[in-house]
Structures are given as structure tokens and as C-alpha cells.
Design a protein around this motif. Structure first.
Motif, mmCIF file in Angstrom:
data_model
loop_
_atom_site.group_PDB
_atom_site.id
_atom_site.type_symbol
_atom_site.label_atom_id
_atom_site.label_comp_id
_atom_site.label_asym_id
_atom_site.label_seq_id
_atom_site.Cartn_x
_atom_site.Cartn_y
_atom_site.Cartn_z
ATOM 1 N N VAL A 101 -18.552 36.512 42.094
ATOM 2 C CA VAL A 101 -18.873 35.327 41.302
ATOM 3 C C VAL A 101 -17.627 34.475 41.077
ATOM 4 N N ILE A 102 -16.537 35.114 40.671
ATOM 5 C CA ILE A 102 -15.308 34.362 40.360
ATOM 6 C C ILE A 102 -14.723 33.670 41.588
ATOM 7 N N PRO A 103 -14.730 34.282 42.806
ATOM 8 C CA PRO A 103 -14.141 33.584 43.957
ATOM 9 C C PRO A 103 -14.722 32.196 44.200
ATOM 10 N N LYS A 104 -16.005 32.022 43.907
ATOM 11 C CA LYS A 104 -16.605 30.701 44.105
ATOM 12 C C LYS A 104 -15.937 29.669 43.205
ATOM 13 N N PHE A 105 -15.770 29.996 41.942
ATOM 14 C CA PHE A 105 -15.159 29.049 41.010
ATOM 15 C C PHE A 105 -13.684 28.808 41.353
ATOM 16 N N VAL A 106 -13.000 29.857 41.794
ATOM 17 C CA VAL A 106 -11.599 29.694 42.195
ATOM 18 C C VAL A 106 -11.489 28.750 43.386
ATOM 19 N N ASP A 107 -12.357 28.927 44.372
ATOM 20 C CA ASP A 107 -12.321 28.057 45.555
ATOM 21 C C ASP A 107 -12.641 26.612 45.190
ATOM 22 N N LEU A 118 -7.394 30.579 34.128
ATOM 23 C CA LEU A 118 -8.816 30.305 34.269
ATOM 24 C C LEU A 118 -9.579 31.572 34.623
ATOM 25 N N VAL A 119 -8.990 32.402 35.481
ATOM 26 C CA VAL A 119 -9.669 33.642 35.885
ATOM 27 C C VAL A 119 -9.734 34.616 34.724
ATOM 28 N N SER A 120 -8.695 34.660 33.883
ATOM 29 C CA SER A 120 -8.715 35.603 32.752
ATOM 30 C C SER A 120 -9.851 35.268 31.789
ATOM 31 N N ARG A 121 -10.250 33.996 31.722
ATOM 32 C CA ARG A 121 -11.395 33.643 30.878
ATOM 33 C C ARG A 121 -12.711 34.156 31.463
ATOM 34 N N MET A 122 -12.753 34.318 32.780
ATOM 35 C CA MET A 122 -14.012 34.699 33.429
ATOM 36 C C MET A 122 -14.184 36.206 33.532
ATOM 37 N N MET A 123 -13.112 36.961 33.430
ATOM 38 C CA MET A 123 -13.179 38.381 33.780
ATOM 39 C C MET A 123 -14.188 39.147 32.923
ATOM 40 N N GLY A 124 -14.205 38.908 31.611
ATOM 41 C CA GLY A 124 -15.155 39.627 30.749
ATOM 42 C C GLY A 124 -16.597 39.309 31.110
ATOM 43 N N PHE A 125 -16.877 38.041 31.355
ATOM 44 C CA PHE A 125 -18.240 37.660 31.723
ATOM 45 C C PHE A 125 -18.596 38.167 33.118
ATOM 46 N N ALA A 126 -17.602 38.219 34.009
ATOM 47 C CA ALA A 126 -17.863 38.768 35.348
ATOM 48 C C ALA A 126 -18.214 40.247 35.261
ATOM 49 N N ASP A 127 -17.566 40.977 34.355
ATOM 50 C CA ASP A 127 -17.930 42.387 34.157
ATOM 51 C C ASP A 127 -19.368 42.521 33.672
ATOM 52 N N MET A 128 -19.772 41.683 32.744
ATOM 53 C CA MET A 128 -21.147 41.745 32.244
ATOM 54 C C MET A 128 -22.146 41.365 33.330
ATOM 55 N N ILE A 129 -21.786 40.409 34.175
ATOM 56 C CA ILE A 129 -22.670 40.058 35.290
ATOM 57 C C ILE A 129 -22.808 41.229 36.239
#
Length: 802
Positions: free
Chosen positions: A92-98, A403-414
Motif C-alpha cells: 500500500v505504501i509504495p504506491k503513495f511513495v511513488d 511521510l512514510v512514518s505516518r503511514m506505517m501504523g495504518f499499513a499494519d492495520m491494513i
């Protein structure tokens, strides 16, 4: 002996310059750095914490994070034997990073060098003053140009390009004026960036800013390659404590590199075999770094390369010569002679950089010396700039957010939701059927065969119909009259829908936490939303990540400023100077050489970003409106589109519209004047033609009258001539008649008798004719003269004597 500051592990800076240059002083600095980042020679402190944190963020950004936490979440006392799930993380996160990285790197920009030293400022001011002088004296200068067939404009411009007001002058200076030194500086900066493939370095820096929250580059100079730009991995970076996002207050910075022993021997050729053997026995990365897979690598040595900022005292002896002049001689900072009338001692404090290299975990300094070719701003030569360009826009109390550190918790829940979804789906069973075998035994198909379960299921699955009996063969009520019934099992659809909603919730939480909404990438555009609203949402998303763009711009600008300051170093050595000559024009190299020799030019480097699509569309809309209203030429529209600065582009649009209106007004007035002149000329020509016509008519009438008069005169002349001849003839006839009368009188008597006889004959003849007339009834016969003696309407009798 190095004096130690007991409040810090770093050595005391208030020591003589010679002591700072000793290897022992450098070793003390290296120990202090190593103590802050690698305490107790173990990798469990600040450096390892940073390395592991950055490593984790990069794994999440690649969609390769550890799955152990997910297994611990779903296991029961560590038992996973009853779970058969696909543990692979959802990317999920790679898409937002790209989305962010590609959007940043695709955004174009241009670098502008602005000479801000007094000499260039005076030159620019003089040029502006020349334009103003030409503008206010344009009419007189044009007359002089026409009289002497030369160009007397002091600015070198002509009538067509000369501004007409101060606003146009200001716009011309911003858009068109560029000094030769500025052009040369821009060309060499772009050349250095291209030679170092800075576009690839920039993309890696932007990715670090998105993933790690920090971006680093390094600018250096060597005599063989010239100015070098290198990418620096923030995970290998060490630096002094700071809370400045631009890291401007650092007093040391460095990086840890894994160096092969062979490369180490090449880089430090003064190392002896015994030194290399000793270093090989103690590979530093055993205690400090591991490779990507966490394995030890005994083939490399961990070396700390660092820069240390301190200060030096420059001492000068000012001596007065016999001629009364003053001579400055540089002395060591320990120079402190007694007072003397012939000389005096002055000093100043300047910042300096020392560069060093040390094998981690070993008391071995590989190098320690004052840095060569230090970059100093021209405006303040006492300051020195670090070779590293570092920016962390979201730093607070030394901690860096990304930006990625903000997503990591939600990525774990996903990911957990995805695993739960697999778990629910694995437990779903299809709907079944219930077969009442006793009910089937009571059914007779009538063809001599029994209605067995297999036959009943085939009929049910193929036709959906079943055969049953309400009564048994004994006439009793049959409880199994419907022998096959469908079993509705719990398919977990409600749970699946709930998990999908949870998945969407956490995905939306990522968007809310980062500001990367659907409009940023167009993944889920709302069909009911207007295009303008979608663009507005995308613009808001760009605003949420603007700090990353500004951080990238700050690193690029700082790098370009250091390149600008190192141009003089590149021109001092034959190899690097020849490389510049081969890559840029000889003229610009000569200009840069002049800059290096004079050392009076100071440049400000500015980055001009390409406007956003929204700004471009607004500008293009204004251009199209102006074109449709015939308020702008197509050439002017092309020129406006080439201006990357939207503010200047709008100013240029206003100027071009105003110029077009003035030109149209002048053209309209000229057309009116030309029309009036043409009308006057037409009226004048018509009046002249009418006068000529009347003159021709009058002349024609006169000619006709003259012709008539001439004809009349000619007629009278001819008539007079004829009458004269007739009169002469009549006169002759009268003479002859008179003579005849005289002769007649003479012969009258002689003929009297004869005439009597003749008269008698005549009478007889007339009588005979009268008789004949009466008989034949003919016309009377006149025997008198017919009057043929009259000519031209006048009687000849008028000429008879009266």
C-alpha cells in the motif's frame, strides 16, 4: 598535549592552530564523535537506532516489512498451525511513495545566477539608467539617428524594443537582462550537474525525504575530476545535535562507509603492510554495521569520514616601510611581540574545516588535516560552509518524522485486516442440501424404478425440481413429503463486508494523515464532481507535501551555491580547466577566469520552478481570452508561455496587452488620418476633374462656336465671291444689254417694219397656240422672263443707279 573540555568529550577549541593540526587532536575529535554515536563500541545506540529506524521505513516503503508482528497478532501462544494464510505484505505504501517521488522529480525548474556584488549591481544600475535616459529622450535621439544615420541610444536598444514606462523597464530587467558573468555561471553550474548525473541523485534524495524524512548530498572537489556531487545515505550519517531543519548550526558531520581493504590501501597509500594487517584483524562493521540481510561482512572495513568545524586566528604583522607605506605579513597565532612603533599586531578569527578519517572501533586515524578548497561566501569570507547539504523538514528535538512514518501504523492495520479477511474466507463453506432418504423410499416414479438419493440429487441439480408424496403408501401423512431441502449456511458475508469497510477506513486514514487524496493520483475520481473541484483537491494534496518539495529545492540550491563557489578552484588546475573548456564555450571559460582573478563577483543562486498545472491553466485561459479579443499577438502569447514565473508571466501579459492596445489605437488613428487624407485627396481630385471637365466642355463649346463662326465666315466669303462673280457677270450683261439697246435703237427703225411683220406672225402664232390651248386644255404659257436674274436671296436691282 591536547587540552580536553571536561564539559564535553570534544577537545578544547581554544588552543593554538598548530595543536589543532596534530593527529592527536583529530583522534580526540574522532573519539568524541564515536562516543556519541557508537557508545561502548556497540551497535545498540544512536547510530544503530537511526540505521534500524531508517531501514524499517525503507522496508515499509518497498512493501517488504517484517511479517513477524502480524504472526504474533494472530497466533495463540505462538501457535500458527491452524492458519494457512498468505503473509506477504500488501504494497500500500509504495504506491503513495511513488506518487510523491515521481511528482516531485517530474517537476521542472531552471537555475538562475544573480550577480549581487557591488560591481555587478553598479553595472545593472547604470544599464537601467541608460534605458530611462533613452526612454525620456527618445524623440530627440530618433531625430539624431535619422540625421546622422547612426544609433545614439546609450542602452544599445532600438525604437521597437525600448520600454515606454517604468513598469516595462522593471519587467525588461527581470526577463531580458542577463550579464555575461551570470550566463557563464549558469552554464558551468548546469554542466557540473549534468556531468554528475544530478537528476538521478535528486530522485534518490526526494525518495529519502519522503521515506526517511531527511535528504543529504555532498559536494567535493578533487584535482582530477573537478567538482563532484555525491549521494549520501542518511542511514550512514553522523552529525552534531541540531534542531535546525537545514542543519546550518552543525559543527561536525560525517558518514560511515564500508571500504574494501584494497580500496583503503589505494585511498591512503601511506599505510604500511603492518597497518593494513592490523586493520584487517579488526573489521569495524562487526560491531557497527550489518548488511541488508543482517549478516556480518568480514571483507570490508567500517571507516568514519567526518568534517569538523572550528576556528583559526589569522595574525598579521603590519609594518610601516621607509616610504610611509604599510606592509602586511601573516604570522602564526602565537606571534605576540612587545609593542613597537614600527609595526603592530592585528588578528581576525575565521571558521575552518578539518577533515578526518578513522577506522571505527580502533584507535587508528587514517587522515586528519585542514580541508583544502573550503567553500566560503564571498560576502563573508570568515564563514565556511560544510560540504554536506542536509535538510530534514520535520525535525523536532533531534527526532525526524517522515511521510512514510505516518503511514506505517495504518499499513499494519491494513495488513492485519487483509489477513483477517483471508481467515474469514477460508472458513466459508458452500450451501448444501438435506436429503430425506425415508421420504424418497415412499416415492414411486411409475416406471418400475425406485427413487434413490443419487437419482433425486441429479434431478434436483439439473432441473431444480424434486418429486415427493404427501401421503405414505398406507395413506398416512408423509412427514418427508419434500425429500430434498436446501441448507442455508452462514457464509460470513457480513464479516467480509465489515472487514472491507475496515480496510477502506484505514486506507482513508492514510490519505487523511498524509494529505494524499484520491485526486492526487486520480485512482478514484468522483464522476459527480466537477473537473475544477478535482483539480482543487489535487492542488490541496500538493500543498500537503510542499515541505518535501521545498526541502528538495533547499538541497539543490545549497549544492549549486557550493558549485558556484568552487568554480575558481576548478580554474586553478589544468585538468579541470580543460574539462570546463571542453564542456562549455571558451568565451564563458574566459569570463569565469576573469571572475576567479578579480574575486569581486558574488552570486545568488535562485531556483525558478515550473508553475503548477492549475496556474498554467489560469494563465492559458487569460491568454486565450486576450487572443480571442484580438488583444494579443500570437508571437507574444508564445513568449508569455515560455516564462516559468507565473507572476512575471502575468505582468508580461498585461504589458503585451497594453502595447497591443496602444498599437491598435495608433493604427486606428493612422487609419482615420489616412482615410481623411484619402477623402480629401478624392474630393480634390473630383473637384479638379470637374474643373477639367468644365474646362474641356467650355473649350469644346468655344471650338464649336469658332468652327461655326469659321464656317459662317467661309460661307459668307464664298457667297460674296459668288455674288461678286455674278455682279461682274451681270455688269457685263448690262453693258452688253446697253450696247444691245443702243444697237436696237439703231436698228429699231430698220427693223420696225420687219417687226410688224414678225409681230403679225407672232400674233398669228399665239392665236394659233391659244386655239390649240383651248382645244387641248393645256396649261397657260408665260412668255415673260422667269426671274432667273436674282442670286443668293438679294436682287441685282439694288446695284442699279438710283
Amino acid at each position: 598535549m591536547v587540552n580536553t573540555n571536561y564539559n564535553s568529550s570534544f577537545p578544547d577549541q581554544v588552543v593554538p592552530n598548530e595543536e589543532k593540526q596534530t593527529l592527536e587532536y583529530g583522534l580526540q575529535v574522532a573519539r568524541a564523535i564515536e562516543g556519541e554515536w557508537f557508545r561502548n563500541n556497540r551497535g545498540g545506540d544512536r547510530f544503530t537506532a537511526n540505521f534500524q529506524q531508517y531501514h524499517t521505513r525503507r522496508l515499509y516503503a518497498r512493501g517488504e516489512q517484517s511479517i513477524q508482528k502480524y504472526k504474533d497478532e494472530l497466533s495463540i501462544n505462538g501457535d500458527l498451525s491452524y492458519l494457512n494464510l498468505d503473509w506477504k505484505p500488501i504494497p500500500v505504501i509504495p504506491k503513495f511513495v511513488d506518487i510523491v517521488v515521481n511528482g516531485m522529480t517530474d517537476k521542472g525548474y531552471s537555475l538562475n545566477a544573480y550577480a549581487q556584488d557591488p560591481y555587478s549591481t553598479q553595472k545593472r544600475t547604470q544599464y537601467t539608467q541608460n534605458i530611462l535616459t533613452d526612454m525620456f529622450s527618445a524623440n530627440e535621439i530618433l531625430e539624431a539617428n535619422n540625421d546622422f544615420n547612426s544609433n545614439f541610444f546609450s542602452s544599445g536598444m532600438n525604437q521597437d524594443t525600448l520600454p515606454s514606462n517604468k513598469e516595462e523597464v522593471e519587467l525588461h530587467m527581470q526577463l531580458s537582462y542577463k550579464d555575461a558573468v551570470e550566463i557563464a555561471q549558469e552554464e558551468v553550474i548546469n554542466n557540473v550537474l549534468d556531468n554528475n548525473k544530478y537528476n538521478y541523485i535528486e530522485k534518490r534524495i526526494v525518495e529519502d525525504l519522503v521515506v526517511l524524512g531527511i535528504g543529504v548530498s555532498k559536494t567535493s572537489f578533487n584535482k582530477s575530476e573537478g567538482v563532484k556531487i555525491e549521494y549520501v545515505d542518511p542511514a550512514n550519517l553522523v552529525y552534531s545535535y541540531t534542531e535546525d531543519p537545514n542543519f546550518d548550526d552543525l559543527y561536525y558531520v560525517g558518514e560511515v562507509k564500508q571500504i574494501l581493504l584494497s580500496d583503503l590501501a589505494k585511498q591512503f597509500p601511506y599505510l604500511t603492510e603492518s597497518d593494513l594487517a592490523e586493520i584487517q584483524k579488526y573489521p569495524g562493521n562487526n560491531d557497527y554495521l550489518r548488511n541488508y540481510y543482517g549478516q556480518n561482512d568480514n571483507n570490508t572495513i567500517s571507516v568514519l569520514y567526518f568534517e569538523y568545524k572550528t576556528f583559526n586566528k589569522q595574525v598579521f604583522k603590519i609594518k610601516e616601510t621607509d616610504q610611509g607605506l604599510q606592509k602586511a605579513l601573516e604570522k602564526p597565532d602565537t606571534f605576540n611581540p612587545p609593542s613597537n612603533d614600527n609595526f603592530e599586531r592585528i588578528e581576525r578569527t575565521i571558521e575552518v574545516l578539518y577533515s578526518g578519517a578513522k577506522v571505527l572501533g580502533k584507535e587508528k586515524m587514517l587522515s586528519w588535516q585542514m580541508a583544502e578548497n573550503m567553500t566560503r561566501p564571498v560576502s563573508n569570507t570568515a564563514k565556511v560552509k560544510m560540504n554536506y547539504s542536509i535538510v530534514a523538514p520535520k525535525i523536532y528535538k533531534g527526532k525526524i518524522n517522515s511521510l512514510v512514518s505516518r503511514m506505517m501504523g495504518f499499513a499494519d492495520m491494513i495488513q492485519i485486516t487483509h489477513l483477517k479477511l483471508q481467515q474469514v474466507m477460508s472458513r466459508i463453506v458452500p450451501d448444501g442440501v438435506y436429503v430425506d432418504v425415508d421420504g424418497l423410499a415412499e416415492v414411486d416414479l411409475g416406471n418400475g424404478t425406485n427413487y434413490n438419493p443419487a437419482e433425486a440429487l441429479n434431478m434436483y441439480f439439473q432441473t431444480g425440481s424434486i418429486v415427493g408424496r404427501s401421503f405414505t403408501q398406507d395413506g398416512d401423512m408423509n412427514p418427508g413429503k419434500v425429500p430434498i431441502q436446501e441448507l442455508q449456511t452462514s457464509n460470513g458475508q457480513a464479516k467480509i463486508n465489515s472487514l472491507i469497510n475496515t480496510y477502506q477506513y484505514y486506507l482513508q486514514m492514510i490519505r487523511d494523515a498524509t494529505g494524499l487524496n484520491e485526486a492526487r493520483d486520480g485512482s478514484q475520481p468522483d464522476k459527480n464532481a466537477l473537473v475544477g473541484l478535482q483539480k482543487l483537491a489535487a492542488a490541496n494534496s500538493n500543498t500537503a507535501t510542499r515541505h518535501i518539495l521545498r526541502a528538495m529545492m533547499a538541497i539543490t540550491l545549497d549544492t549549486c551555491e557550493k558549485i558556484s563557489l568552487r568554480v575558481g578552484d576548478a580554474l586553478q588546475f589544468p585538468l579541470t580547466k580543460q574539462a570546463l573548456i571542453d564542456s562549455i564555450s571558451v568565451y564563458n571559460v574566459a569570463t569565469l577566469s576573469e571572475i576567479a582573478d578579480k574575486n569581486v563577483f558574488d552570486f545568488g543562486i535562485f531556483m525558478e520552478m515550473e508553475p503548477d498545472e492549475e496556474d498554467k491553466q489560469i494563465l492559458e485561459k487569460n491568454i486565450q481570452i486576450a487572443l480571442q479579443a484580438n488583444q494579443l499577438y500570437l508571437e507574444d502569447a508564445i513568449e508569455i508561455r515560455d516564462v516559468k514565473n507565473i507572476k512575471l508571466a502575468n505582468k508580461l501579459l498585461k504589458q503585451k496587452r497594453k502595447q497591443k492596445q496602444e498599437q491598435d489605437q495608433k493604427a486606428q488613428q493612422a487609419n482615420i488620418q489616412a482615410q481623411a487624407q484619402a477623402n480629401a485627396q478624392t474630393a480634390e481630385k473630383a473637384a479638379l476633374a470637374e474643373a477639367q471637365k468644365q474646362q474641356v466642355i467650355a473649350e469644346t463649346k468655344i471650338q464649336i462656336e469658332n468652327s461655326k463662326l469659321q464656317l459662317e465666315i467661309q460661307k459668307l466669303r464664298e457667297e460674296a465671291t459668288i455674288k461678286k462673280e455674278l455682279m461682274a457677270e451681270e455688269f457685263m450683261y448690262n453693258i452688253k444689254l446697253t450696247q444691245a439697246q443702243s444697237d436696237s435703237l439703231k436698228n429699231k427703225e430698220a427693223y420696225k417694219e420687219d417687226r410688224k411683220d414678225e409681230r403679225t406672225k407672232i400674233q398669228a402664232t399665239q392665236q394659233s397656240e391659244l386655239i390649240d390651248q383651248r382645244k387641248n386644255d393645256t396649261l397657260p404659257k408665260n412668255f415673260e422672263s422667269a426671274g432667273f436674274d436674282v442670286l443668293g436671296g438679294f436682287d441685282l436691282g439694288q446695284f442699279e443707279p438710283k
